[in-house]
Design a protein around this motif. Sequence first.
Motif, PDB file in Angstrom:
ATOM      1  N   LYS A  52      -6.815   6.371  -6.344  1.00 11.35           N
ATOM      2  CA  LYS A  52      -6.606   5.110  -5.620  1.00 11.35           C
ATOM      3  C   LYS A  52      -6.485   3.929  -6.585  1.00 11.35           C
ATOM      4  O   LYS A  52      -7.024   2.849  -6.367  1.00 11.35           O
ATOM      5  N   SER A  60       3.977   0.767  -5.645  1.00 10.09           N
ATOM      6  CA  SER A  60       3.329   1.446  -4.519  1.00 10.09           C
ATOM      7  C   SER A  60       4.083   2.714  -4.142  1.00 10.09           C
ATOM      8  O   SER A  60       3.501   3.663  -3.613  1.00 10.09           O
ATOM      9  N   GLN A 117      -8.293  -4.233  -0.220  1.00 10.68           N
ATOM     10  CA  GLN A 117      -7.164  -3.567   0.419  1.00 10.68           C
ATOM     11  C   GLN A 117      -7.154  -2.060   0.174  1.00 10.68           C
ATOM     12  O   GLN A 117      -6.273  -1.360   0.655  1.00 10.68           O
ATOM     13  N   TYR A 147      -1.858   1.094  -5.296  1.00 12.17           N
ATOM     14  CA  TYR A 147      -2.068  -0.109  -4.491  1.00 12.17           C
ATOM     15  C   TYR A 147      -1.614  -1.272  -5.374  1.00 12.17           C
ATOM     16  O   TYR A 147      -2.102  -1.431  -6.496  1.00 12.17           O
ATOM     17  N   LYS A 166       0.834  -1.197   0.000  1.00  9.71           N
ATOM     18  CA  LYS A 166       0.000   0.000   0.000  1.00  9.71           C
ATOM     19  C   LYS A 166       0.875   1.257   0.000  1.00  9.71           C
ATOM     20  O   LYS A 166       1.888   1.315   0.697  1.00  9.71           O
TER      21      LYS A 166
END
Length: 256
Positions: free
Chosen positions: A49, A73, A125, A78, A41
């Motif tokens: 995102k 990342s 996630q 992500y 992350k």
Amino acid sequence: MKKVIFYFLLISFVFPNFIIAQLKPVDYNDDNQKLSGFISKPSKALKSKAGILILPAWMGIDDHAKESATELSKLGFYAFVADIYGVGNKPTNYTEAGQKAGFYKKNYADYQKRIQLALEQLVKQGANPNDIVVMGYCFGGSGAIEAARANMKVKGIVSFHGGLGRDESRTIDAINAKVLVLHGADDPYESEAEIKSFQEEMRKAKSDWQMIYYANAVHSFTDKNAGNDNSKGAAYNEKANKRSWIALLQFLKEVL
């Protein structure tokens, strides 16, 4: 040193949110089979995102896939490394890897299911389900193409030296995701006939596709552990590796 500085400046220009990230294991399941992937992350995600699903090569989750997740990342994505074989099924040698990868290439619906399950984990996630790209190396590159064929809800597909073949009896459906194929010009494992068939498939599927060839590169040209002997059919090529990574970044900038 100049090359390193140029590469860093290019990344910083394309993705200004270059930050530190950490890789963590994620357990999930396919019915009774336990799967264990890895999430990386961003400490500061892109506004969208956006997420990247990484499909490993035929030996299963390896350092190469993990390093790619970490690097992506750092750029604000992500990134999730999928577990295709499942816990306890990781091959211990090339013979086993060939058998296991061969099973999923033949039973492509099972492969697609494992990819879809990993996509769901990526979203869980924190990734935006509307801004995802699937990429893969070798066997994983074949999987990325299968994600396109299955018309999974993703914006882009990137195959690094992946297998392009398919059973000719399969129907060709429209492909909505943009497709990028990064291919070694001297890869002995993809025949001209198979490449031609793949390109014709992309045309029939009305795909927005592109295919980039890298000179003097064979199979596994991004894998630093593949040696440097092209005569073996699989070998690392530093120039092709760097060029293909830049091509990936440009593609991500376009589609995400």
